[in-house]
Design a protein around this motif. Structure first.
Motif, PDB file in Angstrom:
ATOM      1  N   PHE A 117       0.835  -1.191   0.000  1.00 13.01           N
ATOM      2  CA  PHE A 117       0.000   0.000   0.000  1.00 13.01           C
ATOM      3  C   PHE A 117       0.879   1.252   0.000  1.00 13.01           C
ATOM      4  O   PHE A 117       1.922   1.289   0.659  1.00 13.01           O
ATOM      5  CB  PHE A 117      -0.885   0.033   1.251  1.00 13.01           C
ATOM      6  CG  PHE A 117      -1.776  -1.165   1.410  1.00 13.01           C
ATOM      7  CD1 PHE A 117      -3.037  -1.189   0.825  1.00 13.01           C
ATOM      8  CD2 PHE A 117      -1.355  -2.271   2.128  1.00 13.01           C
ATOM      9  CE1 PHE A 117      -3.862  -2.292   0.971  1.00 13.01           C
ATOM     10  CE2 PHE A 117      -2.167  -3.380   2.278  1.00 13.01           C
ATOM     11  CZ  PHE A 117      -3.434  -3.389   1.696  1.00 13.01           C
ATOM     12  N   LEU A 118       0.441   2.259  -0.733  1.00 12.33           N
ATOM     13  CA  LEU A 118       1.064   3.571  -0.647  1.00 12.33           C
ATOM     14  C   LEU A 118       0.511   4.252   0.593  1.00 12.33           C
ATOM     15  O   LEU A 118      -0.699   4.431   0.724  1.00 12.33           O
ATOM     16  CB  LEU A 118       0.734   4.409  -1.885  1.00 12.33           C
ATOM     17  CG  LEU A 118       1.186   5.873  -1.843  1.00 12.33           C
ATOM     18  CD1 LEU A 118       2.705   5.982  -1.822  1.00 12.33           C
ATOM     19  CD2 LEU A 118       0.593   6.642  -3.025  1.00 12.33           C
ATOM     20  N   VAL A 119       1.393   4.601   1.521  1.00  9.20           N
ATOM     21  CA  VAL A 119       0.942   5.203   2.767  1.00  9.20           C
ATOM     22  C   VAL A 119       1.631   6.540   3.005  1.00  9.20           C
ATOM     23  O   VAL A 119       2.750   6.777   2.537  1.00  9.20           O
ATOM     24  CB  VAL A 119       1.188   4.273   3.980  1.00  9.20           C
ATOM     25  CG1 VAL A 119       0.408   2.983   3.827  1.00  9.20           C
ATOM     26  CG2 VAL A 119       2.677   3.977   4.161  1.00  9.20           C
ATOM     27  N   VAL A 120       0.948   7.406   3.736  1.00 10.84           N
ATOM     28  CA  VAL A 120       1.488   8.712   4.132  1.00 10.84           C
ATOM     29  C   VAL A 120       1.169   8.900   5.608  1.00 10.84           C
ATOM     30  O   VAL A 120       0.211   8.302   6.129  1.00 10.84           O
ATOM     31  CB  VAL A 120       0.873   9.870   3.308  1.00 10.84           C
ATOM     32  CG1 VAL A 120       1.183   9.709   1.830  1.00 10.84           C
ATOM     33  CG2 VAL A 120      -0.642   9.943   3.541  1.00 10.84           C
ATOM     34  N   PRO A 121       1.943   9.714   6.327  1.00  9.04           N
ATOM     35  CA  PRO A 121       1.605   9.981   7.732  1.00  9.04           C
ATOM     36  C   PRO A 121       0.305  10.765   7.826  1.00  9.04           C
ATOM     37  O   PRO A 121      -0.042  11.547   6.924  1.00  9.04           O
ATOM     38  CB  PRO A 121       2.803  10.790   8.236  1.00  9.04           C
ATOM     39  CG  PRO A 121       3.403  11.392   7.022  1.00  9.04           C
ATOM     40  CD  PRO A 121       3.177  10.405   5.904  1.00  9.04           C
ATOM     41  N   ALA A 122      -0.414  10.570   8.922  1.00  5.28           N
ATOM     42  CA  ALA A 122      -1.690  11.263   9.105  1.00  5.28           C
ATOM     43  C   ALA A 122      -1.512  12.772   9.144  1.00  5.28           C
ATOM     44  O   ALA A 122      -2.446  13.525   8.850  1.00  5.28           O
ATOM     45  CB  ALA A 122      -2.357  10.779  10.390  1.00  5.28           C
ATOM     46  N   SER A 123      -0.303  13.213   9.461  1.00  5.08           N
ATOM     47  CA  SER A 123      -0.044  14.657   9.545  1.00  5.08           C
ATOM     48  C   SER A 123       0.084  15.317   8.179  1.00  5.08           C
ATOM     49  O   SER A 123      -0.019  16.546   8.073  1.00  5.08           O
ATOM     50  CB  SER A 123       1.243  14.908  10.341  1.00  5.08           C
ATOM     51  OG  SER A 123       2.344  14.232   9.745  1.00  5.08           O
ATOM     52  N   LEU A 124       0.300  14.500   7.115  1.00  4.86           N
ATOM     53  CA  LEU A 124       0.415  15.080   5.771  1.00  4.86           C
ATOM     54  C   LEU A 124      -0.981  15.436   5.270  1.00  4.86           C
ATOM     55  O   LEU A 124      -1.885  14.597   5.293  1.00  4.86           O
ATOM     56  CB  LEU A 124       1.089  14.081   4.821  1.00  4.86           C
ATOM     57  CG  LEU A 124       1.655  14.671   3.527  1.00  4.86           C
ATOM     58  CD1 LEU A 124       2.881  15.545   3.827  1.00  4.86           C
ATOM     59  CD2 LEU A 124       2.053  13.554   2.556  1.00  4.86           C
ATOM     60  N   PRO A 125      -1.193  16.664   4.799  1.00  6.67           N
ATOM     61  CA  PRO A 125      -2.551  17.110   4.435  1.00  6.67           C
ATOM     62  C   PRO A 125      -3.034  16.597   3.080  1.00  6.67           C
ATOM     63  O   PRO A 125      -3.395  17.374   2.193  1.00  6.67           O
ATOM     64  CB  PRO A 125      -2.414  18.634   4.434  1.00  6.67           C
ATOM     65  CG  PRO A 125      -1.001  18.873   4.022  1.00  6.67           C
ATOM     66  CD  PRO A 125      -0.197  17.757   4.646  1.00  6.67           C
ATOM     67  N   VAL A 126      -3.045  15.273   2.908  1.00  2.00           N
ATOM     68  CA  VAL A 126      -3.570  14.680   1.673  1.00  2.00           C
ATOM     69  C   VAL A 126      -4.412  13.461   2.044  1.00  2.00           C
ATOM     70  O   VAL A 126      -4.097  12.747   2.991  1.00  2.00           O
ATOM     71  CB  VAL A 126      -2.447  14.265   0.701  1.00  2.00           C
ATOM     72  CG1 VAL A 126      -1.619  15.471   0.273  1.00  2.00           C
ATOM     73  CG2 VAL A 126      -1.545  13.208   1.321  1.00  2.00           C
ATOM     74  N   LYS A 127      -5.481  13.229   1.280  1.00  2.00           N
ATOM     75  CA  LYS A 127      -6.351  12.088   1.549  1.00  2.00           C
ATOM     76  C   LYS A 127      -6.580  11.229   0.312  1.00  2.00           C
ATOM     77  O   LYS A 127      -7.407  10.308   0.340  1.00  2.00           O
ATOM     78  CB  LYS A 127      -7.694  12.577   2.103  1.00  2.00           C
ATOM     79  CG  LYS A 127      -7.570  13.241   3.468  1.00  2.00           C
ATOM     80  CD  LYS A 127      -8.927  13.622   4.038  1.00  2.00           C
ATOM     81  CE  LYS A 127      -8.786  14.247   5.425  1.00  2.00           C
ATOM     82  NZ  LYS A 127     -10.091  14.628   6.013  1.00  2.00           N
TER      83      LYS A 127
END
Length: 323
Positions: free
Chosen positions: A131-141
């Protein structure tokens, strides 16, 4: 006449036992002893765990013991070479991943082997959930929001990778958009930095991602699987998002030495497909974040070629060098 008849009978008897895989040899004669299944990674790791789960199920299918042999080193190349040089009698098999079968032949200045000549494809084992994941703090959904952010801030964001497949998948996703990639020895190290906000994006496994997603600490934006994963069913596939270039995915499959008789390859392929459908095998693989499924030798060869070509094209397009 009597001497000639005896001679012909002896020749016929020899032919029936000397040609494994032929009609005279007989499918019922295989297997008559334990099989050796070589895996190119250390005992206790993810690939080893998957191999042992499948080996146990295959042993039940075949009625023979399947012994897992670990030959770690050189990104799986040592195990692949050991299999390639084995006798093509169906008793030595390789659990090969895209690392040894695709990455090593395309990334190394001097390829260790031609994977289409040095092996006989038997069946897929399946694909690792990534899965491509980002931290919850990054402002993208969403993937589109991430790509827009990268485009707006060229070179300001970074990514992490711990294997060639995840790195090249990121290159396919980003295209000409620029990020700084940090290479890690393992996914857990990279995930630690992503959770801390030092890393902005990465492709990670189905073993790591679900727990952190459910805790709300990271967001999963897309899966590399061809269908949605039961681990994170709300995460779309690349196909659903129109990401046609996102073709690289970590996979595993079974190979034999070159010259493996077609009758044996077909028998093994069918038994492996049946093994992967066994409820207890399926359940254990799902827990490992692995989507297990088999293919016929012809279908697996086609899949293998597609992955090899896509990997090589991405390497050339982005001028990726082996290190």
């Amino acid at each position: 006449m009597q001497r000639r008849t005896l001679t012909l009978a002896a020749v016929s008897a020899l032919a029936a036992t000397a040609l494994p895989g032929t009609a005279a040899w007989g499918a019922e004669a295989y297997p008559s002893k334990p099989l050796r299944l070589i895996v190119g990674f250390a005992a206790g790791g993810g690939a080893d765990s998957l191999t042992r789960i499948i080996a146990e199920g295959l042993a039940k299918q075949l009625g023979q013991q399947v012994i897992v042999e670990n030959r770690p080193g050189a990104d799986g190349v040592l195990a692949a070479q050991a299999t390639s040089s084995a006798r093509p009698d169906g008793y030595t098999l390789l659990m090969g991943t895209n690392t040894a079968m695709v990455a090593a032949p395309t990334l190394r200045p001097t390829p260790p082997y031609d994977p289409f000549k040095a092996f006989t494809p038997i069946s897929s084992a399946g694909q690792f959930s990534m899965f491509l994941v980002v931290p919850a703090s990054l402002p993208v959904k969403s993937v589109n929001e991430l790509l827009a952010l990268v485009a707006a801030k060229p070179g300001a964001l970074n990514s992490a990778s711990s294997n060639s497949a995840s790195e090249l998948a990121m290159l396919q996703l980003l295209g000409e958009r620029k990020v700084v990639n940090a290479r890690y020895k393992g996914d857990m190290q990279a995930m630690t930095d992503l959770l801390g906000g030092q890393i902005h994006m990465m492709f990670t496994t189905g073993t790591l991602a679900p727990g952190f997603v459910k805790e709300g600490r990271i967001r999963a934006l897309v899966t590399l699987l061809p269908q949605r994963s039961g681990l994170l069913p709300d995460v779309p596939t690349g196909g659903e998002l129109g990401l046609g270039k996102l073709t690289i995915t970590p996979w595993a499959g079974f190979f034999g030495p070159p010259g493996l008789p077609q009758a044996i390859a077909d028998r093994l392929s069918q038994e492996l497909q049946n093994t992967l459908k066994r409820p207890e095998v399926h359940a254990q693989l799902v827990q490992q974040g692995f989507e297990g499924y088999g293919m016929s030798p012809a279908r697996f060869t086609e899949f293998f070629r597609t992955q090899y070509d896509a990997f090589g094209a991405t390497v050339r397009e982005h001028n990726v060098k082996f290190e």
